[in-house]
Design a protein around this motif. Sequence first.
Motif, PDB file in Angstrom:
ATOM      1  N   TYR A  71      -3.024  37.829  38.946  1.00 13.21           N
ATOM      2  CA  TYR A  71      -1.686  37.642  38.372  1.00 13.21           C
ATOM      3  C   TYR A  71      -1.581  36.298  37.645  1.00 13.21           C
ATOM      4  O   TYR A  71      -1.044  36.219  36.540  1.00 13.21           O
ATOM      5  N   ILE A  72      -2.118  35.251  38.264  1.00 10.07           N
ATOM      6  CA  ILE A  72      -2.078  33.934  37.627  1.00 10.07           C
ATOM      7  C   ILE A  72      -2.865  33.972  36.316  1.00 10.07           C
ATOM      8  O   ILE A  72      -2.450  33.404  35.292  1.00 10.07           O
ATOM      9  N   GLY A  73      -4.018  34.673  36.329  1.00  9.29           N
ATOM     10  CA  GLY A  73      -4.811  34.801  35.115  1.00  9.29           C
ATOM     11  C   GLY A  73      -4.057  35.530  34.020  1.00  9.29           C
ATOM     12  O   GLY A  73      -4.115  35.147  32.841  1.00  9.29           O
TER      13      GLY A  73
ATOM     14  N   ARG B 133      -7.732  27.929  37.760  1.00 15.92           N
ATOM     15  CA  ARG B 133      -9.099  27.516  38.098  1.00 15.92           C
ATOM     16  C   ARG B 133      -9.251  27.240  39.594  1.00 15.92           C
ATOM     17  O   ARG B 133     -10.215  27.674  40.225  1.00 15.92           O
ATOM     18  N   VAL B 134      -8.307  26.518  40.150  1.00 18.04           N
ATOM     19  CA  VAL B 134      -8.358  26.197  41.582  1.00 18.04           C
ATOM     20  C   VAL B 134      -8.278  27.467  42.417  1.00 18.04           C
ATOM     21  O   VAL B 134      -8.997  27.623  43.410  1.00 18.04           O
ATOM     22  N   ALA B 135      -7.416  28.391  42.006  1.00 14.57           N
ATOM     23  CA  ALA B 135      -7.282  29.658  42.725  1.00 14.57           C
ATOM     24  C   ALA B 135      -8.580  30.448  42.674  1.00 14.57           C
ATOM     25  O   ALA B 135      -8.981  31.077  43.666  1.00 14.57           O
ATOM     26  N   ALA B 136      -9.273  30.426  41.525  1.00 11.94           N
ATOM     27  CA  ALA B 136     -10.542  31.137  41.394  1.00 11.94           C
ATOM     28  C   ALA B 136     -11.607  30.541  42.307  1.00 11.94           C
ATOM     29  O   ALA B 136     -12.405  31.273  42.919  1.00 11.94           O
TER      30      ALA B 136
ATOM     31  N   LEU C  53     -11.003  31.751  45.737  1.00 12.04           N
ATOM     32  CA  LEU C  53     -11.465  33.129  45.908  1.00 12.04           C
ATOM     33  C   LEU C  53     -12.975  33.165  46.122  1.00 12.04           C
ATOM     34  O   LEU C  53     -13.478  33.930  46.956  1.00 12.04           O
ATOM     35  N   LEU C  54     -13.709  32.335  45.381  1.00  6.58           N
ATOM     36  CA  LEU C  54     -15.161  32.270  45.562  1.00  6.58           C
ATOM     37  C   LEU C  54     -15.507  31.866  46.990  1.00  6.58           C
ATOM     38  O   LEU C  54     -16.406  32.452  47.609  1.00  6.58           O
ATOM     39  N   ALA C  55     -14.788  30.888  47.524  1.00  3.41           N
ATOM     40  CA  ALA C  55     -15.049  30.440  48.897  1.00  3.41           C
ATOM     41  C   ALA C  55     -14.781  31.565  49.896  1.00  3.41           C
ATOM     42  O   ALA C  55     -15.560  31.780  50.843  1.00  3.41           O
ATOM     43  N   LEU C  56     -13.693  32.287  49.695  1.00  4.00           N
ATOM     44  CA  LEU C  56     -13.355  33.403  50.584  1.00  4.00           C
ATOM     45  C   LEU C  56     -14.419  34.487  50.561  1.00  4.00           C
ATOM     46  O   LEU C  56     -14.892  34.961  51.604  1.00  4.00           O
ATOM     47  N   VAL C  57     -14.811  34.902  49.355  1.00  8.85           N
ATOM     48  CA  VAL C  57     -15.788  35.981  49.214  1.00  8.85           C
ATOM     49  C   VAL C  57     -17.151  35.553  49.734  1.00  8.85           C
ATOM     50  O   VAL C  57     -17.875  36.340  50.355  1.00  8.85           O
ATOM     51  N   ALA C  58     -17.522  34.282  49.497  1.00  8.19           N
ATOM     52  CA  ALA C  58     -18.802  33.782  50.001  1.00  8.19           C
ATOM     53  C   ALA C  58     -18.825  33.792  51.526  1.00  8.19           C
ATOM     54  O   ALA C  58     -19.840  34.141  52.147  1.00  8.19           O
TER      55      ALA C  58
ATOM     56  N   THR D 203     -17.734  37.896  41.719  1.00  6.10           N
ATOM     57  CA  THR D 203     -16.922  36.674  41.740  1.00  6.10           C
ATOM     58  C   THR D 203     -17.599  35.563  40.956  1.00  6.10           C
ATOM     59  O   THR D 203     -16.963  34.853  40.158  1.00  6.10           O
ATOM     60  N   VAL D 204     -18.900  35.408  41.172  1.00  8.48           N
ATOM     61  CA  VAL D 204     -19.656  34.390  40.446  1.00  8.48           C
ATOM     62  C   VAL D 204     -19.643  34.677  38.944  1.00  8.48           C
ATOM     63  O   VAL D 204     -19.409  33.782  38.119  1.00  8.48           O
ATOM     64  N   LEU D 205     -19.873  35.937  38.577  1.00  8.54           N
ATOM     65  CA  LEU D 205     -19.869  36.317  37.167  1.00  8.54           C
ATOM     66  C   LEU D 205     -18.484  36.147  36.553  1.00  8.54           C
ATOM     67  O   LEU D 205     -18.353  35.758  35.383  1.00  8.54           O
ATOM     68  N   GLN D 206     -17.462  36.433  37.353  1.00  8.22           N
ATOM     69  CA  GLN D 206     -16.084  36.288  36.857  1.00  8.22           C
ATOM     70  C   GLN D 206     -15.775  34.826  36.548  1.00  8.22           C
ATOM     71  O   GLN D 206     -15.151  34.506  35.531  1.00  8.22           O
ATOM     72  N   ILE D 207     -16.213  33.922  37.422  1.00  5.66           N
ATOM     73  CA  ILE D 207     -15.993  32.496  37.176  1.00  5.66           C
ATOM     74  C   ILE D 207     -16.800  32.036  35.968  1.00  5.66           C
ATOM     75  O   ILE D 207     -16.313  31.270  35.120  1.00  5.66           O
TER      76      ILE D 207
END
Length: 312
Positions: free
Chosen positions: A184-186, A223-226, A229-234, A261-265
């Motif tokens: 949503y933020i994106g 960016r911070v939210a992304a 998300l990476l930390a959560l998924v990892a 997630t990595v590819l999205q970032i």
Amino acid sequence: MKGLKWLSTASAIGMGLVLFMGALVTKTESGEGCGTDWPLCNGKFVPAYTIESMIEYSHRFVSGIVGILVLAAAIAVFMRLRHSGEAMLFAFGALFFTVLQAILGALAVIFPQSDAVMALHFGFSLVAFATSLLLTVGIRTGAYVPSTGGSGRRPRTDGGSVPMTAGMRRWIWVATIYSYVVVYIGAFVRHTESTGGCLGWPLCNGEIVPTLEGATGIAFVHRVAAVGLLALVAYIGHRATRSEPASALLRKSANWALLLTVLQIASGASVVWSLGSDWYLLTALIHVVLVSGLFGVLCYMSVLGWRARRIG
């Protein structure tokens, strides 16, 4: 079931195409290509041959066709799988959100909407895509057994019982909900045209923490939210590999979620790097495709957790 498999697959692919075309409309600023007319385009059934009108009208046309497919899939599920609450939830959930995003899109054309409301349009389309995808995966993996009359049979879950602890289920559900917030933020960044608020990557305008005002603040929050998300998924991927009961399906899903997630970032970084170049539109559309796939995978993992809870 063969016909239902193809119908549900066509619906999921169609909803993915609607998402893609909606992002194309936003990125090319073609939303006003048909003026304030709906369903006609500038008062005509066949629009004028301008790029903006063709992009907008093509999006409307494809959305209408996909809407019919989603409706047909919902009817077919009701006829063949109405004993399965899960199948009914996904089929009619897809139908509900498809209609909702279509109404919101029409209202946006006829009446000017705020950027916050327009961001919801993409969010609802994403949920419609995810529910269509979950229905398709459930049908094609044999998770639902057609009723044979009488009380029918209980639906199977693909792969049988998927071992999953209560803690893992909670982490997956949190990550799925959080990913929707990030999406949503994106979408809000796109509709407020705030992508250029943070020039450079990974730093924002050469600073670790920039001045959080206007477009810069919106882009930095995304960016911070992304990163969150990476930390959560990892963490989920680590638990699935190291801490959880053996489940190849869970590990595979977690690995796909982490990869996406990595590819999205990375694609988000490429969007920033390509600002002002001929590559910008392509990188922005790739970013949308990747985040849609990530949300779909997380939703599927949430369903696995829900099934494990019911079985356990």
